[in-house]
Design a protein around this motif. Structure first.
Motif, mmCIF file in Angstrom:
data_model
loop_
_atom_site.group_PDB
_atom_site.id
_atom_site.type_symbol
_atom_site.label_atom_id
_atom_site.label_comp_id
_atom_site.label_asym_id
_atom_site.label_seq_id
_atom_site.Cartn_x
_atom_site.Cartn_y
_atom_site.Cartn_z
ATOM 1 N N LEU A 71 27.399 -39.454 14.227
ATOM 2 C CA LEU A 71 27.490 -39.387 12.772
ATOM 3 C C LEU A 71 26.107 -39.629 12.183
ATOM 4 O O LEU A 71 25.265 -40.302 12.795
ATOM 5 C CB LEU A 71 28.435 -40.464 12.224
ATOM 6 N N GLY A 72 25.881 -39.116 10.979
ATOM 7 C CA GLY A 72 24.661 -39.464 10.266
ATOM 8 C C GLY A 72 23.490 -38.556 10.548
ATOM 9 O O GLY A 72 23.631 -37.337 10.676
ATOM 10 N N LYS A 73 22.305 -39.150 10.681
ATOM 11 C CA LYS A 73 21.035 -38.429 10.697
ATOM 12 C C LYS A 73 20.996 -37.335 11.773
ATOM 13 O O LYS A 73 20.638 -36.184 11.496
ATOM 14 C CB LYS A 73 19.885 -39.406 10.905
ATOM 15 N N HIS A 91 25.029 -29.975 10.898
ATOM 16 C CA HIS A 91 26.352 -30.317 10.344
ATOM 17 C C HIS A 91 26.137 -30.954 8.966
ATOM 18 O O HIS A 91 25.755 -32.120 8.857
ATOM 19 C CB HIS A 91 27.086 -31.271 11.281
ATOM 20 N N SER A 92 26.371 -30.191 7.913
ATOM 21 C CA SER A 92 26.035 -30.644 6.555
ATOM 22 C C SER A 92 26.858 -31.851 6.126
ATOM 23 O O SER A 92 26.461 -32.588 5.222
ATOM 24 C CB SER A 92 26.229 -29.501 5.551
ATOM 25 N N SER A 93 28.000 -32.082 6.764
ATOM 26 C CA SER A 93 28.819 -33.259 6.440
ATOM 27 C C SER A 93 28.294 -34.521 7.114
ATOM 28 O O SER A 93 28.724 -35.631 6.786
ATOM 29 C CB SER A 93 30.264 -33.032 6.881
ATOM 30 N N GLY A 94 27.374 -34.357 8.080
ATOM 31 C CA GLY A 94 26.894 -35.502 8.845
ATOM 32 C C GLY A 94 27.867 -35.950 9.923
ATOM 33 O O GLY A 94 27.716 -37.031 10.495
ATOM 34 N N ILE A 95 28.859 -35.116 10.218
ATOM 35 C CA ILE A 95 29.895 -35.455 11.204
ATOM 36 C C ILE A 95 30.100 -34.245 12.107
ATOM 37 O O ILE A 95 30.384 -33.144 11.631
ATOM 38 C CB ILE A 95 31.231 -35.806 10.511
ATOM 39 N N THR A 96 29.971 -34.428 13.412
ATOM 40 C CA THR A 96 30.180 -33.315 14.325
ATOM 41 C C THR A 96 31.677 -33.074 14.543
ATOM 42 O O THR A 96 32.489 -33.987 14.367
ATOM 43 C CB THR A 96 29.528 -33.601 15.687
ATOM 44 N N PRO A 97 32.055 -31.855 14.933
ATOM 45 C CA PRO A 97 33.473 -31.595 15.220
ATOM 46 C C PRO A 97 34.027 -32.509 16.301
ATOM 47 O O PRO A 97 35.188 -32.943 16.236
ATOM 48 C CB PRO A 97 33.470 -30.123 15.677
ATOM 49 N N GLU A 98 33.211 -32.814 17.307
ATOM 50 C CA GLU A 98 33.663 -33.702 18.374
ATOM 51 C C GLU A 98 33.940 -35.104 17.833
ATOM 52 O O GLU A 98 34.868 -35.788 18.281
ATOM 53 C CB GLU A 98 32.611 -33.765 19.476
ATOM 54 N N ALA A 99 33.111 -35.538 16.865
ATOM 55 C CA ALA A 99 33.331 -36.855 16.259
ATOM 56 C C ALA A 99 34.655 -36.887 15.509
ATOM 57 O O ALA A 99 35.421 -37.860 15.613
ATOM 58 C CB ALA A 99 32.179 -37.199 15.314
ATOM 59 N N TRP A 100 34.921 -35.837 14.744
ATOM 60 C CA TRP A 100 36.201 -35.773 14.040
ATOM 61 C C TRP A 100 37.366 -35.907 15.032
ATOM 62 O O TRP A 100 38.330 -36.645 14.802
ATOM 63 C CB TRP A 100 36.342 -34.464 13.283
ATOM 64 N N GLU A 101 37.279 -35.178 16.130
ATOM 65 C CA GLU A 101 38.362 -35.178 17.110
ATOM 66 C C GLU A 101 38.592 -36.577 17.673
ATOM 67 O O GLU A 101 39.732 -37.041 17.788
ATOM 68 C CB GLU A 101 38.016 -34.188 18.228
ATOM 69 N N THR A 102 37.488 -37.262 18.000
ATOM 70 C CA THR A 102 37.609 -38.603 18.582
ATOM 71 C C THR A 102 38.158 -39.609 17.576
ATOM 72 O O THR A 102 39.041 -40.414 17.895
ATOM 73 C CB THR A 102 36.239 -39.076 19.092
ATOM 74 N N ILE A 103 37.642 -39.571 16.350
ATOM 75 C CA ILE A 103 38.074 -40.519 15.318
ATOM 76 C C ILE A 103 39.556 -40.343 15.014
ATOM 77 O O ILE A 103 40.311 -41.312 14.884
ATOM 78 C CB ILE A 103 37.218 -40.371 14.055
ATOM 79 N N ARG A 104 39.979 -39.086 14.909
ATOM 80 C CA ARG A 104 41.383 -38.830 14.593
ATOM 81 C C ARG A 104 42.292 -39.223 15.743
ATOM 82 O O ARG A 104 43.445 -39.623 15.527
ATOM 83 C CB ARG A 104 41.571 -37.357 14.236
ATOM 84 N N ALA A 105 41.788 -39.149 16.967
ATOM 85 C CA ALA A 105 42.604 -39.515 18.130
ATOM 86 C C ALA A 105 42.717 -41.027 18.276
ATOM 87 O O ALA A 105 43.803 -41.557 18.552
ATOM 88 C CB ALA A 105 42.010 -38.896 19.393
#
Length: 484
Positions: free
Chosen positions: A40-42, A49-63
């Motif tokens: 996440l972040g920098k 990733h303009s949101s500062g969050i990678t798709p893989e990060a989203w997947e892990t956080i949601r899991a």
């Protein structure tokens, strides 16, 4: 004991240092945690990733449904959204819980009895981030407040107070000015307070409320407020308690939780081993309670209190008259680890239990049932980009358009009435609100609004926005202009 999987973001600036310190404390305390690192972040911004969050990060956080996050850096300039705001809103983390406590006399403060919890609505308000440039001179930001959003956060605050033996809930708004948006927040607070007669209640205008937090914070117990106000006053409360570096926060929702320090990434001191890891450690304690690990939470919290009590402080809170030893980030973590199993002597000790649910009382996600209102269109506000300076000239042009069902009743500039009977002293910019209401009949229709806009277009008047004016059960759903 089986390990619980937790997503972890090491953050930017001082983030990796304080995260490493916190994780060492948790490991030494025997916390049964398994980390899943996310980007996440920098680095995420720089990788596109303009949101500062990678798709893989989203997947892990949601899991995992739980994230411990160190501070992040949002790049300056347009095009970048705050990762913090995106996470909170995308995951429905509607309740931000920020305990603020003074640790006198071991941490310097003018307010030794300060002990409050600020519960902030996390998804709405101006932090909806809906902004537009509308004219050469004017930009706007929409303030969105919903009844379901108000009901969830207000009920959460009362549940928190009741479950944690807190005696009073204070609501802070600016409903004397923003009568519809902040007015709705206060109205919901007063409605729901009737269900919690065992809890004292009060309402306070946010400006005097913030002043009293800074002056007499001991009068407050639990404060509930909207997004922007809560962001501001929680930093005020944390700072006057001793330092923003001491405070953590929980972000709670139906589908997950995020835990973080309330301070920023402080890139100016990154890599110097001088940052205070206490805020992130306090957030980790909140996380342990959320994960139903009260014994570990108690162990870590008391060791941290004992460390403060013995005067082992990082540079941000070190004072010659109250501190004993100034240490760096990792040495502070070592001091906490060395005191695991000890309890403070003078500071109140922590004692978490499974039943206390101190950081996450029962989630309130459903709105109260309400009958559908009778909604009637009675007028329209049309906003124009017009470079003239004379309201009378604009009013004459609009009146010449003619309309069988709509009449011009008001012109405002930046919310202030300038026609009819405006004052020449009123400063005007190029952004004009033109209010039309029904002529000769109460109701109008969308076709009448479209006909009006067609007439404006034919007259080469640049309309940039419209807001329909409705009555709900006969009550106006729109505000009067200043001076009207």
């Amino acid at each position: 004991m089986n390990k619980q999987v937790v997503a972890c973001a090491s953050g930017d600036g001082i983030g990796p240092e304080i995260m490493a310190a916190v994780q060492r404390v948790l490991e030494a305390a025997g916390a049964p945690l398994e980390w899943r690192y996310v980007e996440l972040g920098k680095l995420a911004y720089e990788s596109g990733h303009s949101s500062g969050i990678t798709p893989e990060a989203w997947e892990t956080i949601r899991a995992t449904k739980v994230l411990l996050k160190a501070p992040l850096t949002t790049p300056q300039g347009g095009g970048y959204k705050s990762v913090n705001v995106t996470l909170r809103k995308s995951l429905g983390l509607y309740a931000n819980v920020r305990p603020c406590v003074a640790y006198a006399p071991f941490v310097a403060t003018w307010h030794p009895k300060l002990d409050m919890v600020i519960i902030r609505e996390n998804e709405e308000d101006l932090y909806a981030g809906i902004e537009h440039r509308q004219t050469d001179e004017v930009v706007q930001c929409l303030k969105l407040i919903s009844r379901p959003g108000c009901e969830k956060i207000v009920r959460y605050a009362f549940e928190y107070a009741r479950k944690n033996n807190r005696s009073k809930v204070t609501c802070m708004t600016k409903d004397n000015i923003m009568k519809l948006t902040d007015g709705l927040f206060r109205q919901v607070f007063e409605e729901i307070s009737l269900e919690y007669l065992d809890v004292q209640t009060e309402h306070m205008i946010i400006d005097i409320g913030a002043a009293r937090i800074a002056d007499t914070p001991e009068r407050f117990d639990v404060i509930v407020t909207s997004n922007l106000y809560g962001d501001i006053i929680s930093d005020i409360a944390a700072q006057i308690a001793g330092s923003v570096g001491l405070a953590g926060s929980a972000n709670i929702g139906e589908h997950g939780a995020l835990f973080e320090a309330i301070h920023g990434s402080a890139p100016d001191i990154a890599g110097q081993d001088c940052a205070n890891p206490s805020g992130l450690l306090q957030a980790a304690v909140q996380m342990l309670v959320h994960l139903n690990l009260p014994d570990t939470a108690t162990l870590v919290h008391n060791a941290w209190l004992k460390t403060l009590e013995e005067g082992i402080h990082t540079q941000d809170i070190f004072r010659a008259e109250t501190s004993g030893e100034c240490v760096g980030t990792q040495a502070f973590a070592d001091a906490v680890i060395a005191r695991l199993g000890q309890v403070p002597v003078l500071l109140p000790s922590a004692c978490y239990t499974e039943a206390s649910e101190q950081e996450a009382p029962a989630l309130i996600t459903s709105a109260l049932p309400r009958p559908k209102a009778t909604k009637e269109l009675v007028g329209v506000d049309v906003f124009l980009h017009w470079r003239g300076t004379c309201p009378e000239e604009l009013a004459l042009r609009l009146q010449k358009l003619g309309s069988a069902r709509l009449k011009l009743v008001l012109l405002t500039n930046r919310g202030v009435k300038v026609w009819p009977d405006g004052f020449p002293e009123t400063f005007c910019t190029d952004h004009w609100r033109c209010r039309f209401t029904a002529k000769g009949t109460k109701l109008i229709y969308h076709g009448d609004v479209l006909a009006l806009l067609a007439g404006l277009d034919m007259a080469s008047l640049d309309f940039i926005k419209t807001e329909n004016l409705y009555e709900f059960d006969g009550i106006p759903g729109f505000a009067l202009a200043q001076g009207q």
